[in-house]
Write an enzyme that holds these catalytic residues in place. Structure first.
Site, PDB file in Angstrom:
ATOM      1  N   ASN A 184      22.638  23.037  52.670  1.00 11.51           N
ATOM      2  CA  ASN A 184      23.657  23.899  53.264  1.00 11.51           C
ATOM      3  C   ASN A 184      24.917  23.080  53.491  1.00 11.51           C
ATOM      4  OD1 ASN A 184      24.732  26.272  54.558  1.00 11.51           O
ATOM      5  ND2 ASN A 184      24.422  25.250  56.529  1.00 11.51           N
TER       6      ASN A 184
ATOM      7  N   HIS B  33      28.178  22.998  56.071  1.00 11.50           N
ATOM      8  CA  HIS B  33      28.585  23.534  57.368  1.00 11.50           C
ATOM      9  C   HIS B  33      29.952  22.945  57.725  1.00 11.50           C
ATOM     10  CE1 HIS B  33      28.119  25.250  61.349  1.00 11.50           C
ATOM     11  NE2 HIS B  33      28.572  24.103  61.828  1.00 11.50           N
TER      12      HIS B  33
ATOM     13  N   SER C 257      29.886  19.047  56.750  1.00 13.21           N
ATOM     14  CA  SER C 257      28.625  18.323  56.554  1.00 13.21           C
ATOM     15  C   SER C 257      27.769  19.047  55.524  1.00 13.21           C
ATOM     16  CB  SER C 257      27.828  18.276  57.867  1.00 13.21           C
ATOM     17  OG  SER C 257      28.589  17.748  58.936  1.00 13.21           O
TER      18      SER C 257
ATOM     19  N   ASP D 271      21.562  24.799  61.380  1.00  8.12           N
ATOM     20  CA  ASP D 271      22.532  23.707  61.244  1.00  8.12           C
ATOM     21  C   ASP D 271      22.006  22.400  61.853  1.00  8.12           C
ATOM     22  OD1 ASP D 271      24.336  25.545  60.056  1.00  8.12           O
ATOM     23  OD2 ASP D 271      25.074  26.143  62.020  1.00  8.12           O
TER      24      ASP D 271
HETATM   25  C1  GRF Z   1      32.557  27.428  54.245  1.00  5.87           C
HETATM   26  O1  GRF Z   1      33.471  27.006  55.219  1.00  5.87           O
HETATM   27  C2  GRF Z   1      31.223  26.765  54.459  1.00  5.87           C
HETATM   28  O2  GRF Z   1      31.324  25.481  55.004  1.00  5.87           O
HETATM   29  C3  GRF Z   1      30.556  27.692  55.448  1.00  5.87           C
HETATM   30  O3  GRF Z   1      30.976  28.972  55.086  1.00  5.87           O
HETATM   31  C4  GRF Z   1      32.216  28.899  54.395  1.00  5.87           C
HETATM   32  C5  GRF Z   1      31.981  29.545  53.077  1.00  5.87           C
HETATM   33  O4  GRF Z   1      33.160  29.677  52.327  1.00  5.87           O
HETATM   34  N1  GRF Z   1      29.131  27.533  55.425  1.00  5.87           N
HETATM   35  P1  GRF Z   1      33.077  30.138  50.825  1.00  5.87           P
HETATM   36  O5  GRF Z   1      32.353  31.482  50.808  1.00  5.87           O
HETATM   37  O6  GRF Z   1      32.348  29.093  50.058  1.00  5.87           O
HETATM   38  O7  GRF Z   1      34.518  30.297  50.396  1.00  5.87           O
END
Ligand code: GRF
Length: 226
Positions: free
Chosen positions: A114, A116, A143, A152
């Site tokens: 994932n 985050h 991260s 997370d």
């Molecule tokens: C990103 O900021 C990611 O870190 C978080 O959700 C957002 C997703 O953005 N988990 P995208 O859909 O990849 O544009």
């Protein structure tokens, strides 16, 4: 993991929305610098914009609308079945905005990543940019971590740092960080594809066999794939 230099790692990507990280991963793979085969992109939201980019790139897409399931466990079971039909070696959560059941997460132990938007363990959960601004932090970041049942909370492999600048808004800070996310996630996936990162029996992340006592800072890596 890929056995040879030419074999591509089979991957399934889960999204819920915009899909800009998915976009970056697709483009990096298309450039030949990330040896993965994205077998499917699955969204829990029918309107997720990222689905269109995946389709345009010739990648199979599926929608599993979570609102049509009676509870979280049933949705996760259906999602697991949909993912496993593609037999991925890695599941990539790229803006997948769902709390996942422990059964689902444990099924993909050590093979689900994932991204985050915070310097974990700071600011797990939502509204990370707002919370970073409110905290008065001078630095923010993103991260990439292995997914564990604690939201997370899994072991972090890589982080990207950005400065918080005077006058920053949630939007300006998010935009600065997103550019870094788009370089960070392909790097982490490359490391997984190369067999460089794993979770050990104690649940700790390892890089090249060595325990990661702290996340690697992307700024220290000079051969980014994309
Ligand atoms: C990103 O900021 C990611 O870190 C978080 O959700 C957002 C997703 O953005 N988990 P995208 O859909 O990849 O544009």
């Amino acid at each position: 993991m890929a056995d040879t230099a030419t074999e591509k790692l089979p991957v399934v990507v889960l999204i819920s929305g915009r899909g800009s990280n998915l976009h970056a991963i697709i483009d990096c793979a298309a450039s030949g610098k990330l040896p993965i085969e994205i077998r499917a992109v699955i969204s829990n939201r029918p309107a997720a914009a990222g689905l269109q980019y995946a389709s345009a790139a010739g990648i199979a897409t599926e929608i599993l609308d979570h609102t049509t399931y009676t509870d979280r466990a049933r949705f996760d079971q259906a999602l697991q079945a949909a993912i496993d039909r593609h037999a991925p070696a890695l599941v990539v959560l790229a803006g997948f905005m769902r709390i996942l059941t422990a059964d689902f997460v444990n099924h993909y132990r050590g093979r689900m990543l994932n991204i985050h938007p915070s310097l974990l363990p700071e600011f797990p959960g939502l509204d990370t940019h707002r919370r970073a601004l409110e905290s008065g932090a001078t630095e923010h970041g993103a991260s990439v971590h292995f997914v564990t049942p604690e939201t997370d909370g899994g072991p972090v492999i890589l982080q990207a740092h950005v400065p918080v600048k005077p006058g920053d808004t949630e939007e300006s800070l998010a935009a600065r960080l997103l550019q870094e996310e788009h370089r960070l996630y392909p790097l982490a996936i490359l490391w997984f594809a190369a067999g460089r990162i794993c979770v050990d029996d104690a649940g700790k992340a390892r890089l090249d066999g060595a325990l990661l006592t702290r996340p690697v800072d992307m700024a220290d890596i000079h051969d980014l794939p994309c």
